[in-house]
Design a protein around this motif. Structure first.
Motif, PDB file in Angstrom:
ATOM      1  N   ALA A 297       0.831  -1.203   0.000  1.00  0.00           N
ATOM      2  CA  ALA A 297       0.000   0.000   0.000  1.00  0.00           C
ATOM      3  C   ALA A 297       0.866   1.253   0.000  1.00  0.00           C
ATOM      4  O   ALA A 297       0.591   2.218  -0.735  1.00  0.00           O
ATOM      5  CB  ALA A 297      -0.931  -0.009   1.203  1.00  0.00           C
ATOM      6  N   ALA A 298       1.913   1.236   0.830  1.00  0.00           N
ATOM      7  CA  ALA A 298       2.801   2.393   0.898  1.00  0.00           C
ATOM      8  C   ALA A 298       3.512   2.610  -0.435  1.00  0.00           C
ATOM      9  O   ALA A 298       3.691   3.755  -0.892  1.00  0.00           O
ATOM     10  CB  ALA A 298       3.817   2.210   2.023  1.00  0.00           C
ATOM     11  N   ALA A 299       3.912   1.514  -1.083  1.00  0.00           N
ATOM     12  CA  ALA A 299       4.589   1.630  -2.375  1.00  0.00           C
ATOM     13  C   ALA A 299       3.650   2.211  -3.431  1.00  0.00           C
ATOM     14  O   ALA A 299       4.047   3.059  -4.241  1.00  0.00           O
ATOM     15  CB  ALA A 299       5.114   0.261  -2.807  1.00  0.00           C
ATOM     16  N   LEU A 300       2.404   1.770  -3.433  1.00  0.00           N
ATOM     17  CA  LEU A 300       1.454   2.269  -4.415  1.00  0.00           C
ATOM     18  C   LEU A 300       1.039   3.707  -4.140  1.00  0.00           C
ATOM     19  O   LEU A 300       0.659   4.440  -5.062  1.00  0.00           O
ATOM     20  CB  LEU A 300       0.226   1.362  -4.464  1.00  0.00           C
ATOM     21  CG  LEU A 300       0.446   0.012  -5.156  1.00  0.00           C
ATOM     22  CD1 LEU A 300      -0.704  -0.940  -4.861  1.00  0.00           C
ATOM     23  CD2 LEU A 300       0.619   0.200  -6.665  1.00  0.00           C
ATOM     24  N   ASP A 301       1.100   4.117  -2.869  1.00  0.00           N
ATOM     25  CA  ASP A 301       0.767   5.502  -2.531  1.00  0.00           C
ATOM     26  C   ASP A 301       1.668   6.488  -3.272  1.00  0.00           C
ATOM     27  O   ASP A 301       1.248   7.608  -3.590  1.00  0.00           O
ATOM     28  CB  ASP A 301       0.901   5.734  -1.023  1.00  0.00           C
ATOM     29  CG  ASP A 301      -0.273   5.163  -0.238  1.00  0.00           C
ATOM     30  OD1 ASP A 301      -1.314   4.867  -0.864  1.00  0.00           O
ATOM     31  OD2 ASP A 301      -0.148   5.016   0.994  1.00  0.00           O
ATOM     32  N   THR A 302       2.908   6.086  -3.536  1.00  0.00           N
ATOM     33  CA  THR A 302       3.875   6.980  -4.178  1.00  0.00           C
ATOM     34  C   THR A 302       4.310   6.485  -5.555  1.00  0.00           C
ATOM     35  O   THR A 302       5.266   7.006  -6.132  1.00  0.00           O
ATOM     36  CB  THR A 302       5.114   7.136  -3.279  1.00  0.00           C
ATOM     37  OG1 THR A 302       5.688   5.843  -3.026  1.00  0.00           O
ATOM     38  CG2 THR A 302       4.737   7.775  -1.945  1.00  0.00           C
ATOM     39  N   ALA A 303       3.610   5.464  -6.064  1.00  0.00           N
ATOM     40  CA  ALA A 303       4.032   4.850  -7.328  1.00  0.00           C
ATOM     41  C   ALA A 303       3.766   5.774  -8.517  1.00  0.00           C
ATOM     42  O   ALA A 303       2.776   6.514  -8.559  1.00  0.00           O
ATOM     43  CB  ALA A 303       3.309   3.527  -7.537  1.00  0.00           C
ATOM     44  N   ALA A 304       4.667   5.696  -9.494  1.00  0.00           N
ATOM     45  CA  ALA A 304       4.461   6.413 -10.749  1.00  0.00           C
ATOM     46  C   ALA A 304       3.435   5.672 -11.603  1.00  0.00           C
ATOM     47  O   ALA A 304       3.285   4.457 -11.493  1.00  0.00           O
ATOM     48  CB  ALA A 304       5.785   6.542 -11.491  1.00  0.00           C
ATOM     49  N   GLU A 305       2.729   6.416 -12.436  1.00  0.00           N
ATOM     50  CA  GLU A 305       1.798   5.794 -13.374  1.00  0.00           C
ATOM     51  C   GLU A 305       2.546   5.431 -14.650  1.00  0.00           C
ATOM     52  O   GLU A 305       3.296   6.252 -15.190  1.00  0.00           O
ATOM     53  CB  GLU A 305       0.632   6.732 -13.671  1.00  0.00           C
ATOM     54  CG  GLU A 305      -0.285   6.939 -12.478  1.00  0.00           C
ATOM     55  CD  GLU A 305      -1.569   7.651 -12.856  1.00  0.00           C
ATOM     56  OE1 GLU A 305      -1.581   8.334 -13.914  1.00  0.00           O
ATOM     57  OE2 GLU A 305      -2.561   7.514 -12.117  1.00  0.00           O
ATOM     58  N   VAL A 306       2.333   4.213 -15.102  1.00  0.00           N
ATOM     59  CA  VAL A 306       3.002   3.729 -16.319  1.00  0.00           C
ATOM     60  C   VAL A 306       1.967   3.024 -17.195  1.00  0.00           C
ATOM     61  O   VAL A 306       0.877   2.673 -16.731  1.00  0.00           O
ATOM     62  CB  VAL A 306       4.151   2.750 -15.972  1.00  0.00           C
ATOM     63  CG1 VAL A 306       5.221   3.441 -15.134  1.00  0.00           C
ATOM     64  CG2 VAL A 306       3.615   1.518 -15.229  1.00  0.00           C
ATOM     65  N   SER A 307       2.315   2.814 -18.427  1.00  0.00           N
ATOM     66  CA  SER A 307       1.434   2.089 -19.339  1.00  0.00           C
ATOM     67  C   SER A 307       1.464   0.605 -18.996  1.00  0.00           C
ATOM     68  O   SER A 307       2.528  -0.009 -18.915  1.00  0.00           O
ATOM     69  CB  SER A 307       1.887   2.313 -20.784  1.00  0.00           C
ATOM     70  OG  SER A 307       1.093   1.569 -21.668  1.00  0.00           O
ATOM     71  N   VAL A 308       0.287   0.037 -18.790  1.00  0.00           N
ATOM     72  CA  VAL A 308       0.175  -1.363 -18.370  1.00  0.00           C
ATOM     73  C   VAL A 308      -0.840  -2.063 -19.262  1.00  0.00           C
ATOM     74  O   VAL A 308      -1.975  -1.584 -19.431  1.00  0.00           O
ATOM     75  CB  VAL A 308      -0.275  -1.474 -16.900  1.00  0.00           C
ATOM     76  CG1 VAL A 308      -0.433  -2.934 -16.496  1.00  0.00           C
ATOM     77  CG2 VAL A 308       0.690  -0.763 -15.963  1.00  0.00           C
ATOM     78  N   LEU A 309      -0.463  -3.179 -19.826  1.00  0.00           N
ATOM     79  CA  LEU A 309      -1.407  -4.052 -20.507  1.00  0.00           C
ATOM     80  C   LEU A 309      -1.909  -5.056 -19.475  1.00  0.00           C
ATOM     81  O   LEU A 309      -1.152  -5.909 -19.008  1.00  0.00           O
ATOM     82  CB  LEU A 309      -0.737  -4.780 -21.676  1.00  0.00           C
ATOM     83  CG  LEU A 309      -1.627  -5.760 -22.455  1.00  0.00           C
ATOM     84  CD1 LEU A 309      -2.826  -5.041 -23.055  1.00  0.00           C
ATOM     85  CD2 LEU A 309      -0.826  -6.472 -23.546  1.00  0.00           C
ATOM     86  N   ILE A 310      -3.155  -4.926 -19.102  1.00  0.00           N
ATOM     87  CA  ILE A 310      -3.688  -5.734 -18.009  1.00  0.00           C
ATOM     88  C   ILE A 310      -4.653  -6.781 -18.551  1.00  0.00           C
ATOM     89  O   ILE A 310      -5.489  -6.507 -19.410  1.00  0.00           O
ATOM     90  CB  ILE A 310      -4.374  -4.843 -16.944  1.00  0.00           C
ATOM     91  CG1 ILE A 310      -4.875  -5.684 -15.766  1.00  0.00           C
ATOM     92  CG2 ILE A 310      -5.496  -4.014 -17.536  1.00  0.00           C
ATOM     93  CD1 ILE A 310      -5.352  -4.860 -14.584  1.00  0.00           C
ATOM     94  N   SER A 311      -4.518  -7.995 -18.057  1.00  0.00           N
ATOM     95  CA  SER A 311      -5.450  -9.088 -18.332  1.00  0.00           C
ATOM     96  C   SER A 311      -6.050  -9.508 -16.997  1.00  0.00           C
ATOM     97  O   SER A 311      -5.316  -9.928 -16.091  1.00  0.00           O
ATOM     98  CB  SER A 311      -4.732 -10.265 -18.997  1.00  0.00           C
ATOM     99  OG  SER A 311      -4.210  -9.888 -20.251  1.00  0.00           O
ATOM    100  N   LEU A 312      -7.344  -9.396 -16.892  1.00  0.00           N
ATOM    101  CA  LEU A 312      -8.013  -9.594 -15.598  1.00  0.00           C
ATOM    102  C   LEU A 312      -9.230 -10.488 -15.782  1.00  0.00           C
ATOM    103  O   LEU A 312     -10.146 -10.162 -16.544  1.00  0.00           O
ATOM    104  CB  LEU A 312      -8.445  -8.237 -15.037  1.00  0.00           C
ATOM    105  CG  LEU A 312      -9.094  -8.235 -13.663  1.00  0.00           C
ATOM    106  CD1 LEU A 312      -8.095  -8.640 -12.577  1.00  0.00           C
ATOM    107  CD2 LEU A 312      -9.663  -6.850 -13.354  1.00  0.00           C
ATOM    108  N   PRO A 313      -9.286 -11.624 -15.086  1.00  0.00           N
ATOM    109  CA  PRO A 313     -10.477 -12.477 -15.190  1.00  0.00           C
ATOM    110  C   PRO A 313     -11.720 -11.783 -14.639  1.00  0.00           C
ATOM    111  O   PRO A 313     -11.632 -10.930 -13.739  1.00  0.00           O
ATOM    112  CB  PRO A 313     -10.118 -13.698 -14.332  1.00  0.00           C
ATOM    113  CG  PRO A 313      -8.643 -13.645 -14.161  1.00  0.00           C
ATOM    114  CD  PRO A 313      -8.264 -12.201 -14.200  1.00  0.00           C
ATOM    115  N   LYS A 314     -12.867 -12.127 -15.168  1.00  0.00           N
ATOM    116  CA  LYS A 314     -14.132 -11.746 -14.557  1.00  0.00           C
ATOM    117  C   LYS A 314     -14.408 -12.708 -13.406  1.00  0.00           C
ATOM    118  O   LYS A 314     -13.982 -13.859 -13.440  1.00  0.00           O
ATOM    119  CB  LYS A 314     -15.262 -11.837 -15.595  1.00  0.00           C
ATOM    120  CG  LYS A 314     -15.105 -10.916 -16.791  1.00  0.00           C
ATOM    121  CD  LYS A 314     -16.088 -11.248 -17.900  1.00  0.00           C
ATOM    122  CE  LYS A 314     -17.527 -11.133 -17.471  1.00  0.00           C
ATOM    123  NZ  LYS A 314     -18.476 -11.289 -18.609  1.00  0.00           N
TER     124      LYS A 314
END
Length: 418
Positions: A297-314
């Motif tokens: 959570a702490a890492a994501l609080d300060t994470a940079a936004e990058v281009s991500v190809l996401i595959s996510l099951p329903k």
């Protein structure tokens, strides 16, 4: 929320008790408005506590989802905080220690948390779940069903009214035909029908039932195109590969990674994100401790936004939990056994049952989820013995006396009461 129920006495409320519960009001008690900025430290403590509860819920596994788990640590935290408001002695100390609750201003900080959620409040029954709303609906409700024949602490009710917005419903638990449907109606109404019944098994001996309901519905900030959903391989923990409907999209997302994990945050249209954590190959999500989740959570609080190809099951899952097992595994032994430390709620009150039901649907357009947490209790134990016992089981004398003058207005003797 305007005027909120709970001050005064239960007797003042019983005359208004409807067969189908609605929010009852009591004169003189209003929901307190607090400044969220004053409780930033306490809110961080709540986040850590919720992560701890969430790990305990996932470890217990629940029932009804074939190994998949959906839970509501936030709902459980709110319910336990309401219970803690009436705790004292060793139980209060144990709850604070095990749950990691704030040392001070616990109720005020929870008020700030609930007030923040209230910015997204709405009627769950109005949501078209096939088309989740662009403005998220995050409905939180707290309810307290108490036996109308058992005295409930005035200060406790006032605390719940001022800081939790808790509706109080005086009922007769012995009248199962009336009270059980009332509990179910409250649950159904506050979850938009996603959960139909109160999660604990009904017990006519209970005198207290505390409930929290959370309902969430929101569209993704960038919905997935159904045309890009296709069957895609998914490898289960044991190594078996299956094919499941999977959504695909390229997005700019907050992304972070560390030893043994990668994570992204998938945003909803406003105010919320879905945090997704992928453990390393051959490592299951059960290895993610509360400390590790806090690190992520702490890492994501300060994470940079990058281009991500996401595959996510329903997915569309539901779970149910015996919370006594969960809480006992965490070390809340005194809390579950005491007959003394909840006297501020009801005299000789002890926890009898605790349960949670939760479900979630994740698809191309967004997410809909609901959870109900319930903690039941009953007055129990042997009443303290009187100093003396007197039985008028033989002829006796009586008087009716005027207190101010001492004048015996009536006097008599009973030789045969027939």
């Amino acid at each position: 929320m305007g005027r909120i129920v709970a001050a005064g006495t239960i007797a003042a409320l019983t005359a208004c008790s409807p067969p189908v519960p609605g929010l009852l009001e009591a004169d003189g008690v209003e929901r307190v408005t607090v400044d969220r900025a004053l409780y930033a430290a306490e809110l961080k403590v709540f986040r850590a506590s919720a992560l701890t509860l969430g790990v305990a819920l996932l470890a217990e596994g629940g029932e009804g989802s074939g190994g998949n788990v959906v839970s509501s640590p936030g709902g459980l935290l709110i319910a336990l905080a309401m219970l803690r408001a009436g705790a004292s002695g060793a139980t209060a100390v144990e709850m604070d220690k095990v749950l990691g609750l704030p040392d001070d201003h616990r109720d005020e900080a929870m008020n700030a948390l609930l007030e923040s959620l209230a910015a997204y409040d709405g009627d769950p029954g109005s949501v078209d779940e096939k088309n989740p709303p662009r403005k998220p609906v995050m409905h939180a409700a707290n309810g307290l069903f108490v036996d109308r024949d058992v005295a409930t602490g005035k200060n406790y009710l006032e605390t719940l009214a001022r800081h939790y917005g808790t509706g109080v419903y005086p009922v007769a638990f012995r009248d199962e035909a009336a009270t059980r449907p009332a509990l179910d109606v409250w649950v159904d109404r506050n979850t938009g029908g996603r959960i139909k019944h109160a999660p604990t098994q009904y017990d006519r001996d209970n005198t207290f039932s505390l409930l929290n309901a959370l309902y969430f519905a929101a569209a993704w900030q960038s919905p997935f195109d159904p045309n890009n959903t296709s069957d895609y391989p998914f490898t289960k923990s044991g190594g078996e590969e299956i094919s499941v409907p999977t959504m695909h999209q390229e997005l700019v997302l907050a992304y972070a990674e560390g030893a043994g994990w990668r994570a992204v945050e998938l945003p909803y249209a406003d105010g919320f994100v879905m945090r997704l954590v992928l453990p390393g190959p051959g490592v299951g999500p059960e290895t993610l401790t509360a400390a590790k989740l806090a690190e992520i959570a702490a890492a994501l609080d300060t994470a940079a936004e990058v281009s991500v190809l996401i595959s996510l099951p329903k997915w569309d899952h539901k779970s149910s939990f015996d919370l006594r097992k969960v809480l006992e595994s965490m070390g809340l032994v005194k809390t579950l056994a005491t007959t003394e430390d909840f006297n501020a709620i009801q005299n000789r009150l002890t926890i009898t049952q605790a349960a949670q039901a939760a479900n979630i649907t994740v698809a191309e357009k967004g997410t809909v989820a609901a959870a109900v947490t319930q903690i039941d209790a009953a007055v129990t134990g042997v009443p303290p013995l009187p100093d003396q016992t007197i039985e008028f089981d033989r002829p006796f004398h009586y008087q009716i006396v005027h207190n101010e003058t001492g004048l015996p207005l009536f006097m008599g003797a009973v030789l045969d009461p027939r």
